[in-house]
Scaffold this active site. Structure first.
Site, PDB file in Angstrom:
ATOM      1  N   LYS A 109       0.816  -1.221   0.000  1.00 16.57           N
ATOM      2  CA  LYS A 109       0.000   0.000   0.000  1.00 16.57           C
ATOM      3  C   LYS A 109       0.847   1.266   0.000  1.00 16.57           C
ATOM      4  O   LYS A 109       0.482   2.261  -0.619  1.00 16.57           O
ATOM      5  CB  LYS A 109      -0.885   0.041   1.253  1.00 16.57           C
ATOM      6  CG  LYS A 109      -1.961  -1.004   1.310  1.00 16.57           C
ATOM      7  CD  LYS A 109      -2.795  -0.784   2.567  1.00 16.57           C
ATOM      8  CE  LYS A 109      -3.673  -1.974   2.836  1.00 16.57           C
ATOM      9  NZ  LYS A 109      -4.655  -1.729   3.907  1.00 16.57           N
ATOM     10  N   ASP A 151      -9.758   2.311   2.515  1.00 15.37           N
ATOM     11  CA  ASP A 151      -9.710   1.794   3.891  1.00 15.37           C
ATOM     12  C   ASP A 151     -10.299   2.766   4.907  1.00 15.37           C
ATOM     13  O   ASP A 151     -11.041   2.363   5.812  1.00 15.37           O
ATOM     14  CB  ASP A 151      -8.248   1.535   4.308  1.00 15.37           C
ATOM     15  CG  ASP A 151      -7.660   0.321   3.628  1.00 15.37           C
ATOM     16  OD1 ASP A 151      -8.405  -0.637   3.352  1.00 15.37           O
ATOM     17  OD2 ASP A 151      -6.435   0.327   3.383  1.00 15.37           O
ATOM     18  N   ASN A 186      -0.613   3.380  22.580  1.00 11.70           N
ATOM     19  CA  ASN A 186       0.117   2.383  21.793  1.00 11.70           C
ATOM     20  C   ASN A 186       1.244   1.820  22.639  1.00 11.70           C
ATOM     21  O   ASN A 186       1.812   2.530  23.473  1.00 11.70           O
ATOM     22  CB  ASN A 186       0.692   3.028  20.511  1.00 11.70           C
ATOM     23  CG  ASN A 186       1.171   1.968  19.530  1.00 11.70           C
ATOM     24  OD1 ASN A 186       0.446   1.025  19.249  1.00 11.70           O
ATOM     25  ND2 ASN A 186       2.387   2.106  19.027  1.00 11.70           N
TER      26      ASN A 186
HETATM   27  P1  NAP Z   1       0.784  -2.978  12.165  1.00 12.99           P
HETATM   28  O1  NAP Z   1       1.075  -1.777  11.320  1.00 12.99           O
HETATM   29  O2  NAP Z   1       1.773  -4.087  12.219  1.00 12.99           O
HETATM   30  O3  NAP Z   1       0.539  -2.428  13.668  1.00 12.99           O
HETATM   31  C1  NAP Z   1       0.360  -3.320  14.731  1.00 12.99           C
HETATM   32  C2  NAP Z   1      -0.127  -2.559  15.935  1.00 12.99           C
HETATM   33  O4  NAP Z   1      -0.430  -3.487  16.982  1.00 12.99           O
HETATM   34  C3  NAP Z   1       0.912  -1.594  16.522  1.00 12.99           C
HETATM   35  O5  NAP Z   1       0.238  -0.502  17.090  1.00 12.99           O
HETATM   36  C4  NAP Z   1       1.574  -2.466  17.590  1.00 12.99           C
HETATM   37  O6  NAP Z   1       2.206  -1.739  18.608  1.00 12.99           O
HETATM   38  C5  NAP Z   1       0.355  -3.180  18.126  1.00 12.99           C
HETATM   39  N1  NAP Z   1       0.675  -4.427  18.822  1.00 12.99           N
HETATM   40  C6  NAP Z   1       1.164  -5.556  18.252  1.00 12.99           C
HETATM   41  N2  NAP Z   1       1.296  -6.517  19.197  1.00 12.99           N
HETATM   42  C7  NAP Z   1       0.882  -5.972  20.367  1.00 12.99           C
HETATM   43  C8  NAP Z   1       0.785  -6.455  21.703  1.00 12.99           C
HETATM   44  N3  NAP Z   1       1.168  -7.703  22.013  1.00 12.99           N
HETATM   45  N4  NAP Z   1       0.291  -5.626  22.642  1.00 12.99           N
HETATM   46  C9  NAP Z   1      -0.082  -4.370  22.330  1.00 12.99           C
HETATM   47  N5  NAP Z   1      -0.002  -3.843  21.090  1.00 12.99           N
HETATM   48  C10 NAP Z   1       0.474  -4.643  20.122  1.00 12.99           C
HETATM   49  O7  NAP Z   1      -0.594  -3.639  11.769  1.00 12.99           O
HETATM   50  P2  NAP Z   1      -1.893  -2.922  11.144  1.00 12.99           P
HETATM   51  O8  NAP Z   1      -1.872  -3.056   9.675  1.00 12.99           O
HETATM   52  O9  NAP Z   1      -2.009  -1.572  11.760  1.00 12.99           O
HETATM   53  O10 NAP Z   1      -3.073  -3.879  11.668  1.00 12.99           O
HETATM   54  C11 NAP Z   1      -3.511  -3.803  13.017  1.00 12.99           C
HETATM   55  C12 NAP Z   1      -4.685  -4.742  13.229  1.00 12.99           C
HETATM   56  O11 NAP Z   1      -5.786  -4.307  12.434  1.00 12.99           O
HETATM   57  C13 NAP Z   1      -4.397  -6.187  12.824  1.00 12.99           C
HETATM   58  O12 NAP Z   1      -5.004  -7.037  13.753  1.00 12.99           O
HETATM   59  C14 NAP Z   1      -5.086  -6.332  11.480  1.00 12.99           C
HETATM   60  O13 NAP Z   1      -5.519  -7.651  11.276  1.00 12.99           O
HETATM   61  C15 NAP Z   1      -6.284  -5.390  11.665  1.00 12.99           C
HETATM   62  N6  NAP Z   1      -6.766  -4.861  10.377  1.00 12.99           N
HETATM   63  C16 NAP Z   1      -8.051  -5.173  10.026  1.00 12.99           C
HETATM   64  C17 NAP Z   1      -8.555  -4.720   8.837  1.00 12.99           C
HETATM   65  C18 NAP Z   1      -9.980  -5.048   8.454  1.00 12.99           C
HETATM   66  O14 NAP Z   1     -10.339  -4.895   7.283  1.00 12.99           O
HETATM   67  N7  NAP Z   1     -10.808  -5.455   9.384  1.00 12.99           N
HETATM   68  C19 NAP Z   1      -7.772  -3.932   7.987  1.00 12.99           C
HETATM   69  C20 NAP Z   1      -6.471  -3.613   8.395  1.00 12.99           C
HETATM   70  C21 NAP Z   1      -5.976  -4.088   9.595  1.00 12.99           C
HETATM   71  P3  NAP Z   1       3.753  -1.277  18.444  1.00 12.99           P
HETATM   72  O15 NAP Z   1       3.704  -0.022  17.638  1.00 12.99           O
HETATM   73  O16 NAP Z   1       4.221  -1.056  19.837  1.00 12.99           O
HETATM   74  O17 NAP Z   1       4.480  -2.383  17.740  1.00 12.99           O
END
Ligand code: NAP
Length: 283
Positions: free
Chosen positions: A47, A103, A152
């Protein structure tokens, strides 16, 4: 979801998943254009990489800084550009890539429809500042939430998002703060990946925040259908929804961009349910 939507619209199109190495994204997009694909969706990390590969960026892609939907467009003999999906191949004199982002709007549409909350003027606690958390924060500010609390695990990333709201949503009249609010919130939104796997920690600190203080809880995770966070929120009396609607609406908007038609959301939702929750029956 997309194939069900295309079938319901009577389109002779197919949606296929292709794995592409980030280092080969440019070649893959050029290949799709050469094969006269109507469009593509892109997911992480493509993206962000695709932003500078587009010939034209829609306002949505520019604003949210990411492209999740590409529409291939053909130039006709008069120099006008049209979606390739509606053109006869012999009318095409050149092809270009037009980048969009569906999105951000999908997040607010799903929250609104699936929790019944009106976001304008709402107090929101947002957990997570990764790719999805960042876009949610910016979009919620544009929607006019009155308070946005950002939490966060890595606090510096939440601080960066707060600064970005200040830069890119200059007319925003609400308050953005880091940390947990003291009083009630209308919505607590999980945009972290904590909850995807069993045994993951909760995405929030239960000492600092009690879910009983939230009216609604939304988890972007849709598989499992109910994370530990959503289960706890439901037990605390919150209205709850998972991220399936977000997935649905970004896809529905992409289909509208490619086809110029209203997406058949009912058929698309039913197909999503069947494939994401094969063990469940009914929508
Ligand atoms: P990302 O860029 O990898 O970000 C991950 C986020 O989760 C960061 O804020 C990270 O914190 C936090 N995190 C990871 N492990 C953690 C833990 N054990 N405890 C607390 N915080 C934790 O991923 P993303 O693309 O933003 O996606 C985030 C979530 O949204 C995922 O679950 C994804 O499946 C979901 N999502 C859903 C859709 C949908 O269509 N429904 C679309 C996009 C994403 P740090 O910054 O400290 O690493």
């Amino acid at each position: 979801m997309q194939n069900a939507g295309m079938a319901a619209l009577g389109l002779d199109w197919r949606y296929v998943a292709c794995e592409v190495r980030p280092s080969e994204l440019r070649e893959a997009l050029a290949g799709a254009a050469a094969m006269r694909f109507v469009g593509v969706n892109l997911t992480v990390p493509h993206k962000l990489l695709a932003l500078e590969m587009m010939d034209v960026l829609d306002e949505s892609a520019r604003r949210w800084g990411a492209v999740n939907t590409v529409r291939f467009e053909g130039r006709d003999g008069d120099g006008a550009w049209w979606p390739l999906g509606g053109m006869a191949d012999d009318a095409v004199t050149a092809v270009r890539m037009h980048g969009f982002n569906t999105d951000a709007d999908a997040i607010v549409r799903s929250i609104r429809e699936d929790t019944g909350l009106s976001l304008t003027g709402a107090k929101v606690l947002l957990l997570g500042a990764g790719g999805a958390g960042r876009v949610a924060a910016l979009r919620l500010a544009v929607e006019g939430v009155s308070e946005l609390w950002l939490v966060n695990r890595t606090e510096s990333k939440a601080a960066e998002v707060m600064a970005e709201i200040g830069r890119t949503v200059p007319g925003y009249g609400g308050r953005v703060r880091l940390g947990y609010p003291e009083g009630r919130v209308d919505l607590v939104l999980n945009a972290t990946s904590a909850g995807l796997k069993s045994g993951d920690p909760m995405p929030y600190d239960s000492v600092q925040f009690d879910l009983g203080r939230a009216t609604a809880a939304y988890d972007m995770i849709y598989r499992p259908a109910e994370t530990a966070f959503l289960g706890a929120a439901r037990a605390a009396g919150c209205r709850t929804a998972n991220g399936l609607g977000m997935l649905l609406y970004q896809g529905a908007a992409a289909l509208e961009i490619w086809s110029g038609r209203v997406a058949p959301v009912v058929e698309m939702r039913a197909a999503l349910w069947t494939h994401v929750y094969p063990e469940r029956k009914g929508v």
